[in-house]
Design a protein around this motif. Structure first.
Motif, PDB file in Angstrom:
ATOM      1  N   LYS A  50       1.244  -0.975  -0.466  1.00  0.00           N
ATOM      2  CA  LYS A  50       0.028  -0.077  -0.081  1.00  0.00           C
ATOM      3  C   LYS A  50       0.845   1.346  -0.078  1.00  0.00           C
ATOM      4  CE  LYS A  50      -3.749  -1.458   2.977  1.00  0.00           C
ATOM      5  NZ  LYS A  50      -4.760  -1.420   4.208  1.00  0.00           N
ATOM      6  N   PRO A  51       0.581   1.982  -0.854  1.00  0.00           N
ATOM      7  CA  PRO A  51       1.556   3.620  -0.813  1.00  0.00           C
ATOM      8  C   PRO A  51       0.949   3.720   0.941  1.00  0.00           C
ATOM      9  CG  PRO A  51      -0.777   3.436  -2.382  1.00  0.00           C
ATOM     10  CD  PRO A  51      -0.590   2.206  -1.488  1.00  0.00           C
ATOM     11  N   ASN A  52       2.282   4.156   1.263  1.00  0.00           N
ATOM     12  CA  ASN A  52       2.438   5.132   3.002  1.00  0.00           C
ATOM     13  C   ASN A  52       2.585   6.404   3.092  1.00  0.00           C
ATOM     14  OD1 ASN A  52       4.833   5.336   1.863  1.00  0.00           O
ATOM     15  ND2 ASN A  52       5.945   3.580   3.317  1.00  0.00           N
ATOM     16  N   ALA A  53       2.290   7.148   2.006  1.00  0.00           N
ATOM     17  CA  ALA A  53       2.854   8.554   1.796  1.00  0.00           C
ATOM     18  C   ALA A  53       1.933   9.452   0.990  1.00  0.00           C
ATOM     19  CB  ALA A  53       4.036   8.671   2.386  1.00  0.00           C
ATOM     20  N   SER A  54       1.332  10.708   0.900  1.00  0.00           N
ATOM     21  CA  SER A  54       0.621  11.121  -0.585  1.00  0.00           C
ATOM     22  C   SER A  54       1.847  11.419  -1.598  1.00  0.00           C
ATOM     23  CB  SER A  54       0.705  12.591  -0.023  1.00  0.00           C
ATOM     24  OG  SER A  54       0.041  13.397  -0.758  1.00  0.00           O
ATOM     25  N   SER A  55       1.274  11.318  -2.805  1.00  0.00           N
ATOM     26  CA  SER A  55       2.147  11.353  -3.793  1.00  0.00           C
ATOM     27  C   SER A  55       3.096  12.971  -3.963  1.00  0.00           C
ATOM     28  CB  SER A  55       1.288  11.474  -5.149  1.00  0.00           C
ATOM     29  OG  SER A  55       1.025   9.787  -5.599  1.00  0.00           O
ATOM     30  N   TYR A  56       2.822  13.458  -3.051  1.00  0.00           N
ATOM     31  CA  TYR A  56       3.134  15.060  -2.845  1.00  0.00           C
ATOM     32  C   TYR A  56       3.419  15.510  -0.691  1.00  0.00           C
ATOM     33  CZ  TYR A  56       0.115  15.689  -7.157  1.00  0.00           C
ATOM     34  OH  TYR A  56      -0.683  15.396  -8.238  1.00  0.00           O
ATOM     35  N   PRO A  57       3.791  14.690  -1.189  1.00  0.00           N
ATOM     36  CA  PRO A  57       4.384  15.007   0.702  1.00  0.00           C
ATOM     37  C   PRO A  57       4.355  16.349   0.988  1.00  0.00           C
ATOM     38  CG  PRO A  57       6.073  13.635  -0.669  1.00  0.00           C
ATOM     39  CD  PRO A  57       5.501  13.591  -2.262  1.00  0.00           C
ATOM     40  N   ASP A  58       5.295  17.010  -0.072  1.00  0.00           N
ATOM     41  CA  ASP A  58       6.039  18.218   0.559  1.00  0.00           C
ATOM     42  C   ASP A  58       4.195  19.398   1.069  1.00  0.00           C
ATOM     43  OD1 ASP A  58       5.766  18.240  -1.862  1.00  0.00           O
ATOM     44  OD2 ASP A  58       7.319  19.835  -2.422  1.00  0.00           O
ATOM     45  N   GLN A  59       3.440  18.692   0.546  1.00  0.00           N
ATOM     46  CA  GLN A  59       1.717  19.861   0.109  1.00  0.00           C
ATOM     47  C   GLN A  59       0.970  19.109   0.715  1.00  0.00           C
ATOM     48  OE1 GLN A  59       1.332  20.208  -3.318  1.00  0.00           O
ATOM     49  NE2 GLN A  59       3.018  19.862  -4.588  1.00  0.00           N
ATOM     50  N   ASP A  60       0.130  20.331   1.379  1.00  0.00           N
ATOM     51  CA  ASP A  60      -1.072  19.907   2.603  1.00  0.00           C
ATOM     52  C   ASP A  60      -1.751  20.342   2.373  1.00  0.00           C
ATOM     53  OD1 ASP A  60      -3.354  19.448   4.276  1.00  0.00           O
ATOM     54  OD2 ASP A  60      -1.643  20.741   5.919  1.00  0.00           O
ATOM     55  N   PHE A  61      -2.859  19.800   1.644  1.00  0.00           N
ATOM     56  CA  PHE A  61      -4.134  20.350   1.078  1.00  0.00           C
ATOM     57  C   PHE A  61      -5.619  20.126   1.709  1.00  0.00           C
ATOM     58  CE2 PHE A  61      -1.742  18.040  -2.879  1.00  0.00           C
ATOM     59  CZ  PHE A  61      -1.812  19.383  -3.254  1.00  0.00           C
ATOM     60  N   SER A  62      -5.291  20.138   2.825  1.00  0.00           N
ATOM     61  CA  SER A  62      -6.664  21.019   4.023  1.00  0.00           C
ATOM     62  C   SER A  62      -6.746  21.646   3.659  1.00  0.00           C
ATOM     63  CB  SER A  62      -5.602  20.432   5.782  1.00  0.00           C
ATOM     64  OG  SER A  62      -5.287  18.752   5.419  1.00  0.00           O
ATOM     65  N   PRO A  63      -8.646  21.433   4.338  1.00  0.00           N
ATOM     66  CA  PRO A  63      -8.988  22.962   3.906  1.00  0.00           C
ATOM     67  C   PRO A  63      -8.437  23.988   4.758  1.00  0.00           C
ATOM     68  CG  PRO A  63     -10.285  20.926   4.599  1.00  0.00           C
ATOM     69  CD  PRO A  63      -8.936  20.511   4.235  1.00  0.00           C
ATOM     70  N   ILE A  64      -7.862  25.298   4.947  1.00  0.00           N
ATOM     71  CA  ILE A  64      -7.295  26.487   5.379  1.00  0.00           C
ATOM     72  C   ILE A  64      -8.417  26.761   6.918  1.00  0.00           C
ATOM     73  CG2 ILE A  64      -6.536  28.699   5.622  1.00  0.00           C
ATOM     74  CD1 ILE A  64      -5.672  28.381   3.232  1.00  0.00           C
ATOM     75  N   LYS A  65      -8.561  26.052   7.928  1.00  0.00           N
ATOM     76  CA  LYS A  65      -9.646  26.699   9.368  1.00  0.00           C
ATOM     77  C   LYS A  65      -9.534  28.380   9.036  1.00  0.00           C
ATOM     78  CE  LYS A  65      -8.751  22.160  11.337  1.00  0.00           C
ATOM     79  NZ  LYS A  65      -8.724  21.750  12.056  1.00  0.00           N
ATOM     80  N   PRO A  66     -10.650  29.462   9.022  1.00  0.00           N
ATOM     81  CA  PRO A  66     -10.714  30.757   9.299  1.00  0.00           C
ATOM     82  C   PRO A  66     -10.517  30.946  10.430  1.00  0.00           C
ATOM     83  CG  PRO A  66     -12.863  29.466   8.893  1.00  0.00           C
ATOM     84  CD  PRO A  66     -12.030  28.687   8.441  1.00  0.00           C
TER      85      PRO A  66
END
Length: 66
Positions: A50-66
């Motif tokens: 199984k993949p154990n990391a994101s294809s973009y390990p240096d990026q965070d696509f979490s929504p920004i919390k206001p």
């Protein structure tokens, strides 16, 4: 063929039903079957996991919390 037929069927059903739990189980079963086949064919150096990391390990696509 017997190692992959049922897991592929289960994987397809999980995708169609959008069932993440069933998808994970079918994916694990398929992966294990692939690895057993590789061992039996004398190609044990080919290991599927199984993949154990994101294809973009240096990026965070979490929504920004206001």
């Amino acid at each position: 063929a017997s190692v992959r037929k049922q897991p592929m069927t289960d994987l397809g059903q999980a995708i169609r039903s959008q069932d993440a739990t069933k998808f994970a189980a079918a994916y694990d079963q398929l992966t294990a079957g692939c690895n057993v086949c590789h061992q039996a064919a004398g190609r044990g150096m080919i290991v599927i996991k199984k993949p154990n990391a994101s294809s973009y390990p240096d990026q965070d696509f979490s929504p920004i919390k206001p």
